[in-house]
Design a protein around this motif. Structure first.
Motif, mmCIF file in Angstrom:
data_model
loop_
_atom_site.group_PDB
_atom_site.id
_atom_site.type_symbol
_atom_site.label_atom_id
_atom_site.label_comp_id
_atom_site.label_asym_id
_atom_site.label_seq_id
_atom_site.Cartn_x
_atom_site.Cartn_y
_atom_site.Cartn_z
ATOM 1 N N GLU A 123 5.042 -6.368 7.626
ATOM 2 C CA GLU A 123 5.242 -4.551 6.901
ATOM 3 C C GLU A 123 5.488 -4.538 5.222
ATOM 4 O O GLU A 123 5.382 -3.253 4.812
ATOM 5 C CB GLU A 123 5.751 -3.893 7.741
ATOM 6 C CG GLU A 123 5.318 -2.648 7.878
ATOM 7 C CD GLU A 123 6.528 -1.912 8.634
ATOM 8 O OE1 GLU A 123 6.163 -0.311 8.448
ATOM 9 O OE2 GLU A 123 7.891 -2.447 8.842
ATOM 10 N N ARG A 149 4.745 -4.771 1.445
ATOM 11 C CA ARG A 149 3.928 -4.666 0.350
ATOM 12 C C ARG A 149 4.457 -5.608 -0.239
ATOM 13 O O ARG A 149 5.497 -6.455 -0.860
ATOM 14 C CB ARG A 149 3.370 -3.870 -0.393
ATOM 15 C CG ARG A 149 3.093 -2.797 0.585
ATOM 16 C CD ARG A 149 2.876 -1.527 -0.880
ATOM 17 N NE ARG A 149 2.234 -0.039 0.450
ATOM 18 C CZ ARG A 149 0.651 -0.370 0.595
ATOM 19 N NH1 ARG A 149 -0.204 -1.174 0.726
ATOM 20 N NH2 ARG A 149 1.184 0.371 1.685
ATOM 21 N N ARG A 167 0.690 1.518 6.387
ATOM 22 C CA ARG A 167 0.914 -0.259 6.940
ATOM 23 C C ARG A 167 0.802 -1.024 8.300
ATOM 24 O O ARG A 167 0.530 0.184 9.179
ATOM 25 C CB ARG A 167 2.416 -0.243 6.723
ATOM 26 C CG ARG A 167 3.063 0.385 4.922
ATOM 27 C CD ARG A 167 4.533 0.414 5.405
ATOM 28 N NE ARG A 167 5.034 0.871 3.972
ATOM 29 C CZ ARG A 167 5.252 0.140 2.818
ATOM 30 N NH1 ARG A 167 5.524 -0.997 3.045
ATOM 31 N NH2 ARG A 167 5.589 0.365 1.728
#
Length: 328
Positions: A188, A190, A225
């Protein structure tokens, strides 16, 4: 952003934290039993509708309540061989329950028994069940993957090196099994230097036995996400996306990409299929399970994580319908 707006956002965030921590009273004992049945009710949500459905059709919406203090915070969803819904909670339980209209008795089982008749409260976020009933689940804040043992036994667990530096709050939210027996995880959090992509890991077989995956990168539009994924028989990967914003607003959407495009070090761009939200049904959707029909029809079950914050959130189950052709 003005000073007043910033102050308002901070107050809303503090209110959310307070509600999650103290409403209802968290002194209610938890983790004291490893296997039990309880009644669960599915109340239809009047006036439920999708604001921007795209090719998705809302075929049912229910608010779920269970006569057990442990029934809340459902974060991952799968289907059993006999067609029941199986959800893991981020409090350490596997809850198996009938679909709405097919019964009212759910079964809860400890994911990680403590050996003394209780269970550990683990943040389980995703679940996979194969044709023979073998069950795997992902543990976000520990960056682990576990395979469920017999009732009362501790699961066999691995912490893959490729997940070791993932943030405890942005770990393995998804776990999916491909038609050829591989396992896919999407984090989840980045990635740095990848234009906001998310790390995808592909395990060539059971991740508990072969914990050395290869890496690919998933790009998702709109700032959402990945919180759940499923792989269809034709290799289409469905991804449930979610975002949270102040004051207390969730957004959810369904995305898709082709499994064949996921290769070592490659980037795959997920395409938007449809948004999930509208009157009565905007919440923290984190679990998804998919049924395929013989004629290309798809039934997509989606469940929300209430975070044990019943004043602000609830456990909502949606039944969405579409067709494989609409995903391409």
């Amino acid at each position: 952003m003005t000073r007043i707006a910033r102050a308002g956002g901070l107050l809303a965030l503090l209110l959310l934290v307070w509600l999650i921590l103290f409403v209802p009273d968290r002194t209610v004992p938890r983790g004291t039993r490893i296997l039990f049945d309880f009644p669960v009710a599915a109340e239809p949500i009047e006036g439920a509708a999708l604001d921007e459905a795209g090719p998705l059709k809302l075929a049912g919406a229910w608010r779920l309540t269970g006569e057990a203090s442990e029934f809340h915070s459902l974060s991952g969803l799968a289907l059993t061989a006999d067609g029941r819904l199986a959800a893991v909670s981020d409090r350490g339980l596997l809850i198996t329950m009938p679909k709405p209209g097919e019964g009212d008795t759910a079964t809860a089982r400890a994911l990680v028994p403590d050996g003394s008749g209780g269970f550990a409260v683990v943040d389980s976020e995703a679940i996979v069940i194969d044709e023979g009933g073998t069950t795997w689940f992902a543990r976000e804040n520990q960056n682990m993957i576990s395979r469920l043992g017999e009732v009362g036994e501790k699961p066999k667990t691995v912490r893959p090196a490729a997940m070791s530096d993932w943030s405890p709050l942005r770990g393995p939210e998804t776990l999916a099994r491909t038609p050829d027996g591989r396992f896919m995880v999407i984090g989840e959090g980045r990635e740095d230097g990848r234009h906001g992509t998310f790390p995808g890991l592909m395990f060539d077989s059971d991740p508990v036995e072969a914990p050395e995956p290869w890496l690919f990168h998933v790009a998702m539009p709109d700032g959402l996400r990945p919180v759940e994924a499923a792989v269809l028989s034709d290799g289409t990967v469905l991804v449930l996306g979610r975002s949270f914003g102040l004051p207390f607003r969730f957004e959810s959407a369904l995305y898709a990409f082709d499994l064949a495009d996921a290769k070592p070090a490659s980037r795959v761009d997920a395409r938007l299929i449809g948004r999930i939200g509208g009157p009565g049904i905007s919440d923290n959707f984190e679990g998804m399970a998919v049924e395929e029909g013989a004629d290309g029809a798809l039934t997509i079950w989606v469940v929300s994580d209430s975070n044990d914050a019943q004043v602000m959130q609830s456990t909502i189950l949606l039944k969405l319908e579409t067709r494989k052709s609409a995903l391409r």
